[in-house]
Design a protein around this motif. Structure first.
Motif, PDB file in Angstrom:
ATOM      1  N   UNK A 102       8.857   0.822  -7.269  1.00  0.00           N
ATOM      2  CA  UNK A 102       8.185  -0.217  -6.489  1.00  0.00           C
ATOM      3  C   UNK A 102       6.908  -0.703  -7.175  1.00  0.00           C
ATOM      4  N   UNK A 103       6.563  -1.975  -6.919  1.00  0.00           N
ATOM      5  CA  UNK A 103       5.277  -2.529  -7.346  1.00  0.00           C
ATOM      6  C   UNK A 103       4.266  -2.257  -6.242  1.00  0.00           C
ATOM      7  N   UNK A 104       3.215  -1.536  -6.558  1.00  0.00           N
ATOM      8  CA  UNK A 104       2.216  -1.124  -5.571  1.00  0.00           C
ATOM      9  C   UNK A 104       0.868  -1.735  -5.937  1.00  0.00           C
ATOM     10  N   UNK A 105       0.153  -2.246  -4.920  1.00  0.00           N
ATOM     11  CA  UNK A 105      -1.142  -2.890  -5.161  1.00  0.00           C
ATOM     12  C   UNK A 105      -2.322  -1.941  -4.973  1.00  0.00           C
ATOM     13  N   UNK A 106      -2.135  -0.895  -4.145  1.00  0.00           N
ATOM     14  CA  UNK A 106      -3.216   0.062  -3.899  1.00  0.00           C
ATOM     15  C   UNK A 106      -2.607   1.368  -3.394  1.00  0.00           C
ATOM     16  N   UNK A 107      -3.248   2.494  -3.739  1.00  0.00           N
ATOM     17  CA  UNK A 107      -2.772   3.806  -3.304  1.00  0.00           C
ATOM     18  C   UNK A 107      -3.860   4.503  -2.505  1.00  0.00           C
ATOM     19  N   UNK A 108      -3.492   5.029  -1.343  1.00  0.00           N
ATOM     20  CA  UNK A 108      -4.354   5.935  -0.584  1.00  0.00           C
ATOM     21  C   UNK A 108      -3.787   7.332  -0.819  1.00  0.00           C
ATOM     22  N   UNK A 109      -4.561   8.188  -1.469  1.00  0.00           N
ATOM     23  CA  UNK A 109      -4.026   9.437  -2.010  1.00  0.00           C
ATOM     24  C   UNK A 109      -4.812  10.637  -1.507  1.00  0.00           C
ATOM     25  N   UNK A 140       0.850  -1.183   0.000  1.00  0.00           N
ATOM     26  CA  UNK A 140       0.000   0.000   0.000  1.00  0.00           C
ATOM     27  C   UNK A 140       0.891   1.240   0.000  1.00  0.00           C
ATOM     28  N   UNK A 141       0.615   2.165  -0.904  1.00  0.00           N
ATOM     29  CA  UNK A 141       1.321   3.444  -0.923  1.00  0.00           C
ATOM     30  C   UNK A 141       0.415   4.501  -0.291  1.00  0.00           C
ATOM     31  N   UNK A 142       0.886   5.096   0.818  1.00  0.00           N
ATOM     32  CA  UNK A 142       0.156   6.159   1.506  1.00  0.00           C
ATOM     33  C   UNK A 142       0.740   7.499   1.098  1.00  0.00           C
TER      34      UNK A 142
END
Length: 230
Positions: free
Chosen positions: A46-53, A6-8
């Motif tokens: 990076x390989x990211x599965x979901x982003x909280x933006x 997860x990318x925050x």
């Protein structure tokens, strides 16, 4: 199974710190960024599965970042914003976000939405190319295993929510789906009469799959009732 990443992206460290505690307890791998520019740099490495933006950020805000991300990536994006007006929500969803959460928010609600988005995205992307997974309407092809949409052989980029709506309508060709039924089938939540989310997504889908969105060939409007694919 690898840990989902997860990318925050938020310029308020205390919010990221809080979410990090909850998400790590759920077994997720976390990456951090404080603005859209940093987020783009992370996505290059990076390989990211979901982003909280977050929407309101310096240097590059969430709206601009979402637009840039959607040019190349299809992972789910959940927008965060202190703004709660309908037009702000519609703007966020119009740029390609899959969900929208207003600040202040309950971390447990956000975790539930993250899990829901990851389940849907994983389900749509599992499997190998196979004719059994293909739905066709004229020259429009939808592969439910690879999450690919092609128009006359040309690949189109749809968000997970856009894909889910299109798949729903194509899988049930000829059936008219009301806005309420589409929302409840795709979002798995109770529908509110004032919510324009479905209409926004239909408009974005048409912009991607129709030669002339004002005269749609695939997704037809049945006035006063809903939408269908003939």
């Amino acid at each position: 199974m690898a840990q989902p990443t997860i990318l925050l992206v938020d310029d308020e460290p205390e919010i990221i710190d809080l979410l990090e505690i909850y998400l790590k307890n759920e077994g997720y791998r976390l990456l951090r960024a404080s603005n859209g520019i940093e987020a783009m740099d992370v996505l290059k490495k990076e390989e990211v599965d979901l982003i909280v933006l977050d929407i309101m950020m310096p240097k590059m805000d969430g709206i601009e970042a979402c637009l840039k991300i959607r040019q190349e990536k299809n992972m789910p994006i959940i927008m965060l914003s202190a703004k709660s007006q309908d037009m702000d929500k519609i703007l966020g969803l119009s740029t390609g976000a899959d969900d929208y959460v207003s600040k202040p928010f309950n971390p447990l609600e956000l975790i539930a939405r993250i899990k829901s988005q990851l389940r849907r995205y994983t389900r749509l992307n599992v499997g190998q190319p196979n004719k059994d997974h293909e739905l066709e309407v004229d020259d429009l092809t939808i592969n439910t295993a690879t999450h690919e949409v092609k128009l006359d052989g040309r690949e189109l980029r749809l968000t997970p929510r856009e894909f889910a709506i299109l798949e729903l309508l194509v899988r049930h060709r000829g059936t008219v789906w009301s806005i309420q039924k589409i929302y409840e089938a795709v979002w798995k939540e109770a529908y509110l009469d004032s919510d324009n989310t479905v209409m926004v997504h239909i408009r974005k889908i048409r912009e991607k799959i129709e030669d002339n969105p004002r005269k749609p060939r695939f997704i037809k409007t049945v006035w006063g009732v809903g939408y269908k694919v003939e």
